[in-house]
Design a protein around this motif. Structure first.
Motif, PDB file in Angstrom:
ATOM      1  N   LYS A 149       0.648  -1.168   0.484  1.00 29.96           N
ATOM      2  CA  LYS A 149       0.171  -0.368  -0.037  1.00 29.96           C
ATOM      3  C   LYS A 149       0.745   0.871   0.014  1.00 29.96           C
ATOM      4  CE  LYS A 149      -3.977   0.243  -0.092  1.00 29.96           C
ATOM      5  NZ  LYS A 149      -5.194   0.611  -1.095  1.00 29.96           N
ATOM      6  N   GLN A 150       1.919   1.315   0.908  1.00 23.80           N
ATOM      7  CA  GLN A 150       3.006   2.621   0.983  1.00 23.80           C
ATOM      8  C   GLN A 150       3.537   2.434  -0.702  1.00 23.80           C
ATOM      9  OE1 GLN A 150       5.594   1.198   4.293  1.00 23.80           O
ATOM     10  NE2 GLN A 150       3.848   2.119   5.560  1.00 23.80           N
ATOM     11  N   LEU A 151       4.174   1.326  -1.615  1.00 24.63           N
ATOM     12  CA  LEU A 151       4.108   1.396  -2.866  1.00 24.63           C
ATOM     13  C   LEU A 151       3.500   2.122  -3.615  1.00 24.63           C
ATOM     14  CD1 LEU A 151       6.715  -1.496  -2.144  1.00 24.63           C
ATOM     15  CD2 LEU A 151       7.503   0.874  -2.120  1.00 24.63           C
ATOM     16  N   GLY A 152       1.656   1.533  -3.546  1.00 21.45           N
ATOM     17  CA  GLY A 152       0.784   2.482  -4.296  1.00 21.45           C
ATOM     18  C   GLY A 152       0.378   1.436  -5.009  1.00 21.45           C
ATOM     19  N   LEU A 153       0.776  -0.259  -4.715  1.00 22.24           N
ATOM     20  CA  LEU A 153       0.115  -1.416  -5.186  1.00 22.24           C
ATOM     21  C   LEU A 153      -1.621  -2.280  -4.656  1.00 22.24           C
ATOM     22  CD1 LEU A 153       3.048  -1.650  -5.076  1.00 22.24           C
ATOM     23  CD2 LEU A 153       2.612  -4.003  -5.469  1.00 22.24           C
ATOM     24  N   LYS A 154      -2.506  -2.043  -5.632  1.00 21.37           N
ATOM     25  CA  LYS A 154      -3.582  -2.228  -5.522  1.00 21.37           C
ATOM     26  C   LYS A 154      -3.180  -4.340  -5.112  1.00 21.37           C
ATOM     27  CE  LYS A 154      -7.743  -4.386  -7.393  1.00 21.37           C
ATOM     28  NZ  LYS A 154      -8.923  -4.108  -8.595  1.00 21.37           N
ATOM     29  N   VAL A 155      -3.720  -4.127  -3.454  1.00 18.28           N
ATOM     30  CA  VAL A 155      -3.619  -4.840  -2.459  1.00 18.28           C
ATOM     31  C   VAL A 155      -5.021  -6.238  -3.088  1.00 18.28           C
ATOM     32  CG1 VAL A 155      -3.712  -6.206  -0.161  1.00 18.28           C
ATOM     33  CG2 VAL A 155      -2.710  -4.315  -0.615  1.00 18.28           C
ATOM     34  N   VAL A 156      -4.814  -7.534  -3.185  1.00 13.59           N
ATOM     35  CA  VAL A 156      -6.050  -8.237  -2.849  1.00 13.59           C
ATOM     36  C   VAL A 156      -5.185  -9.267  -2.219  1.00 13.59           C
ATOM     37  CG1 VAL A 156      -7.558  -9.671  -4.746  1.00 13.59           C
ATOM     38  CG2 VAL A 156      -6.026  -7.624  -5.254  1.00 13.59           C
ATOM     39  N   TYR A 157      -6.123  -9.743  -1.893  1.00 16.58           N
ATOM     40  CA  TYR A 157      -6.690 -10.517  -0.778  1.00 16.58           C
ATOM     41  C   TYR A 157      -7.498 -12.167  -0.355  1.00 16.58           C
ATOM     42  CZ  TYR A 157      -6.285 -13.023   4.423  1.00 16.58           C
ATOM     43  OH  TYR A 157      -6.319 -13.655   5.073  1.00 16.58           O
ATOM     44  N   ALA A 158      -7.335 -12.855  -1.412  1.00 23.64           N
ATOM     45  CA  ALA A 158      -7.629 -14.264  -0.766  1.00 23.64           C
ATOM     46  C   ALA A 158      -8.010 -15.969   0.474  1.00 23.64           C
ATOM     47  CB  ALA A 158      -6.660 -15.638  -2.066  1.00 23.64           C
ATOM     48  N   ALA A 159      -8.969 -14.842   0.768  1.00 25.92           N
ATOM     49  CA  ALA A 159      -9.101 -15.317   2.323  1.00 25.92           C
ATOM     50  C   ALA A 159      -9.150 -16.897   3.097  1.00 25.92           C
ATOM     51  CB  ALA A 159     -10.257 -14.767   3.282  1.00 25.92           C
ATOM     52  N   ALA A 160      -8.045 -17.686   1.605  1.00 26.29           N
ATOM     53  CA  ALA A 160      -8.243 -19.363   2.456  1.00 26.29           C
ATOM     54  C   ALA A 160      -6.951 -19.898   2.828  1.00 26.29           C
ATOM     55  CB  ALA A 160      -8.822 -19.527   1.614  1.00 26.29           C
ATOM     56  N   PRO A 161      -6.543 -20.665   2.993  1.00 24.94           N
ATOM     57  CA  PRO A 161      -7.416 -21.248   4.309  1.00 24.94           C
ATOM     58  C   PRO A 161      -7.890 -20.162   5.527  1.00 24.94           C
ATOM     59  CG  PRO A 161      -4.864 -22.763   3.779  1.00 24.94           C
ATOM     60  CD  PRO A 161      -5.543 -21.475   3.870  1.00 24.94           C
ATOM     61  N   PHE A 162      -9.390 -19.929   5.281  1.00 24.88           N
ATOM     62  CA  PHE A 162      -9.615 -19.252   6.016  1.00 24.88           C
ATOM     63  C   PHE A 162      -9.098 -18.861   7.531  1.00 24.88           C
ATOM     64  CE2 PHE A 162     -13.412 -16.793   8.584  1.00 24.88           C
ATOM     65  CZ  PHE A 162     -13.242 -15.541   8.297  1.00 24.88           C
ATOM     66  N   GLU A 163      -8.555 -17.444   7.838  1.00 25.87           N
ATOM     67  CA  GLU A 163      -8.551 -17.306   9.560  1.00 25.87           C
ATOM     68  C   GLU A 163      -9.457 -16.055   9.666  1.00 25.87           C
ATOM     69  OE1 GLU A 163      -4.282 -17.807  10.432  1.00 25.87           O
ATOM     70  OE2 GLU A 163      -4.615 -19.109   9.199  1.00 25.87           O
ATOM     71  N   ALA A 164     -10.487 -15.583  10.376  1.00 23.82           N
ATOM     72  CA  ALA A 164     -10.717 -14.844  11.135  1.00 23.82           C
ATOM     73  C   ALA A 164      -9.790 -13.235  11.359  1.00 23.82           C
ATOM     74  CB  ALA A 164     -12.137 -14.592  12.269  1.00 23.82           C
ATOM     75  N   GLU A 165      -9.038 -13.587  12.066  1.00 25.29           N
ATOM     76  CA  GLU A 165      -8.269 -12.501  12.462  1.00 25.29           C
ATOM     77  C   GLU A 165      -7.044 -12.484  11.660  1.00 25.29           C
ATOM     78  OE1 GLU A 165      -7.443 -11.229  15.642  1.00 25.29           O
ATOM     79  OE2 GLU A 165      -9.509 -11.989  16.440  1.00 25.29           O
ATOM     80  N   ALA A 166      -6.673 -12.673  10.605  1.00 27.00           N
ATOM     81  CA  ALA A 166      -5.780 -12.389   9.385  1.00 27.00           C
ATOM     82  C   ALA A 166      -5.877 -11.860   9.036  1.00 27.00           C
ATOM     83  CB  ALA A 166      -5.539 -14.332   8.417  1.00 27.00           C
ATOM     84  N   VAL A 167      -7.264 -12.210   8.418  1.00 22.98           N
ATOM     85  CA  VAL A 167      -8.614 -11.020   7.649  1.00 22.98           C
ATOM     86  C   VAL A 167      -8.398  -9.495   8.588  1.00 22.98           C
ATOM     87  CG1 VAL A 167     -10.170  -9.855   7.077  1.00 22.98           C
ATOM     88  CG2 VAL A 167     -10.028 -12.397   7.009  1.00 22.98           C
ATOM     89  N   ARG A 168      -8.707  -9.447   9.995  1.00 20.00           N
ATOM     90  CA  ARG A 168      -8.687  -8.166  10.518  1.00 20.00           C
ATOM     91  C   ARG A 168      -8.111  -7.659  11.067  1.00 20.00           C
ATOM     92  NH1 ARG A 168     -12.139  -8.112  15.470  1.00 20.00           N
ATOM     93  NH2 ARG A 168     -12.554 -10.309  15.740  1.00 20.00           N
ATOM     94  N   GLU A 189     -19.600 -13.251  11.429  1.00 24.29           N
ATOM     95  CA  GLU A 189     -18.987 -13.433  12.136  1.00 24.29           C
ATOM     96  C   GLU A 189     -18.602 -13.559  13.523  1.00 24.29           C
ATOM     97  OE1 GLU A 189     -20.309 -17.604  15.284  1.00 24.29           O
ATOM     98  OE2 GLU A 189     -20.292 -17.934  13.329  1.00 24.29           O
ATOM     99  N   ALA A 190     -16.957 -13.634  12.704  1.00 20.90           N
ATOM    100  CA  ALA A 190     -16.441 -12.783  13.905  1.00 20.90           C
ATOM    101  C   ALA A 190     -16.040 -11.729  13.934  1.00 20.90           C
ATOM    102  CB  ALA A 190     -15.234 -13.593  13.185  1.00 20.90           C
ATOM    103  N   LEU A 191     -16.722 -10.726  13.070  1.00 18.11           N
ATOM    104  CA  LEU A 191     -16.270  -9.038  12.752  1.00 18.11           C
ATOM    105  C   LEU A 191     -17.544  -8.480  13.254  1.00 18.11           C
ATOM    106  CD1 LEU A 191     -13.940  -8.428   9.636  1.00 18.11           C
ATOM    107  CD2 LEU A 191     -13.357  -8.888  12.076  1.00 18.11           C
ATOM    108  N   GLY A 192     -18.498  -9.366  13.318  1.00 12.85           N
ATOM    109  CA  GLY A 192     -19.828  -8.316  13.750  1.00 12.85           C
ATOM    110  C   GLY A 192     -20.974  -7.545  12.336  1.00 12.85           C
ATOM    111  N   SER A 193     -19.991  -7.783  11.597  1.00 10.93           N
ATOM    112  CA  SER A 193     -20.533  -6.806  10.131  1.00 10.93           C
ATOM    113  C   SER A 193     -20.498  -7.666   8.975  1.00 10.93           C
ATOM    114  CB  SER A 193     -19.819  -5.976  10.063  1.00 10.93           C
ATOM    115  OG  SER A 193     -20.305  -5.041   9.020  1.00 10.93           O
ATOM    116  N   PRO A 194     -21.390  -7.465   8.192  1.00 16.08           N
ATOM    117  CA  PRO A 194     -21.785  -8.014   6.810  1.00 16.08           C
ATOM    118  C   PRO A 194     -20.115  -7.589   6.218  1.00 16.08           C
ATOM    119  CG  PRO A 194     -23.295  -6.404   6.918  1.00 16.08           C
ATOM    120  CD  PRO A 194     -22.589  -5.972   8.390  1.00 16.08           C
ATOM    121  N   VAL A 195     -20.116  -8.743   4.762  1.00 14.09           N
ATOM    122  CA  VAL A 195     -18.585  -8.271   3.738  1.00 14.09           C
ATOM    123  C   VAL A 195     -18.693  -7.067   3.306  1.00 14.09           C
ATOM    124  CG1 VAL A 195     -17.734 -10.455   4.195  1.00 14.09           C
ATOM    125  CG2 VAL A 195     -19.673  -9.496   2.456  1.00 14.09           C
ATOM    126  N   HIS A 196     -20.323  -6.771   3.025  1.00 12.88           N
ATOM    127  CA  HIS A 196     -20.219  -5.286   2.472  1.00 12.88           C
ATOM    128  C   HIS A 196     -20.023  -3.179   2.825  1.00 12.88           C
ATOM    129  CE1 HIS A 196     -24.224  -5.923   3.061  1.00 12.88           C
ATOM    130  NE2 HIS A 196     -24.547  -4.463   3.308  1.00 12.88           N
TER     131      HIS A 196
END
Length: 291
Positions: A149-168, A189-196
């Protein structure tokens, strides 16, 4: 433009079985094969097959030299893959049932021994507007995402194998989040908010046989239907989808067009037995004449 993939590299040991083994069951395999795998390697191959420039950031042991050579054969820039003599290459034992479902036991090995310096040296060659792709089969996701992000790149995250804390942990840096329907439910469920409502510009939720759902930056929801095929092996289909999606966007496609391409690639992938070694290319998708 280019894609920089901080991703796993695995040696896949694939066993064909009549059905997935139940707890305590000893089951004879009818076929065995060994090939290149790992979510990261699969995505790098998919990006290359989709016609985008891709550099892989990762690590292997001495037993995995052939995996880097195979990636290079498929068009992946492997100069940022380190050989770590004190670690074994990551590997996966995969059982594939006759109905196409799979069961996987994964050993991370060198995939979780990637240093901050290795990531920094690689990303120093990136340009603003490039794409940084990450999954959850390596270490260093937050460090890499923050650098990107500091270098101006777009960050794409494929959240698998899934870990809620890793996403957070990397939520503030994500531009595009890709996850399946079950993972989306777990994250909500983990974040208490819909993904959108997580503040991410674009979210793509894959729905298996129902296609995928794109939740766009202006609150729009677009459903992309799946294509009718007879599945042989679902292993690597999600990685193929993500790789083609990322490549399409990197090549300047609008999101909907990139999603259509990714859907076609994923559909063709499930008709094949294997992982990285059988990911289709653009010509094969065109020859399949979907739709």
């Amino acid at each position: 433009m280019a894609v920089w993939n901080l991703g796993s590299i695995n040696i896949d040991n694939v066993y064909r079985v009549p059905h997935l083994p139940a707890p305590g069951e000893t089951l004879g395999a009818t076929e065995f094969s060994q090939g290149l795998g790992g979510k990261g390697a699969n995505m790098s191959v998919a990006v290359a097959r989709a016609g985008a420039r891709i550099a892989h950031i990762g690590a292997i042991g001495r037993d995995g030299k052939w995996t880097a050579e195979r990636l290079m054969e498929y068009g992946v820039d492997t100069r940022r893959i380190a050989e770590l003599p004190d670690h074994a290459t990551g590997h996966a034992n995969i059982a594939v049932a006759d109905d196409g479902e799979n069961q996987i036991v994964l050993y991370s090995g060198s995939n979780t021994a990637i240093s901050e310096q290795m990531i920094g040296v690689a990303l120093a060659e990136a340009s603003p507007g490039d794409t940084f792709l990450i999954q959850n089969e390596t270490n260093g996701q937050r460090v890499g995402a923050e650098m990107a992000k500091q270098l101006g790149l777009k960050v794409v995250y494929a959240a698998a194998p899934f870990e809620a804390e890793a996403v957070r942990d990397i939520l503030p840096f994500i531009d595009l989040l890709v996850l399946n329907q079950v993972e989306a439910g777990q994250l909500e469920e983990a974040l208490g908010s819909p993904v959108h409502a997580l503040g991410i510009a674009d979210v793509v939720v894959t729905l298996g046989a129902d296609g995928c759902l794109w939740l766009g930056p202006s609150g729009n929801e677009v459903h992309v239907p799946a294509l009718a095929v007879t599945p042989v092996d679902t292993t690597g289909a999600g990685d193929t989808f993500t790789g083609f999606l990322v490549a399409g966007l990197d090549r300047g496609m609008p999101m909907r067009q990139a999603l259509d391409l990714a859907t076609q690639a994923g559909a063709l992938m499930v008709t094949r037995l294997g992982t990285a070694d059988v990911i289709p290319d653009l010509k094969e998708i065109e020859d399949a004449r979907f739709g």
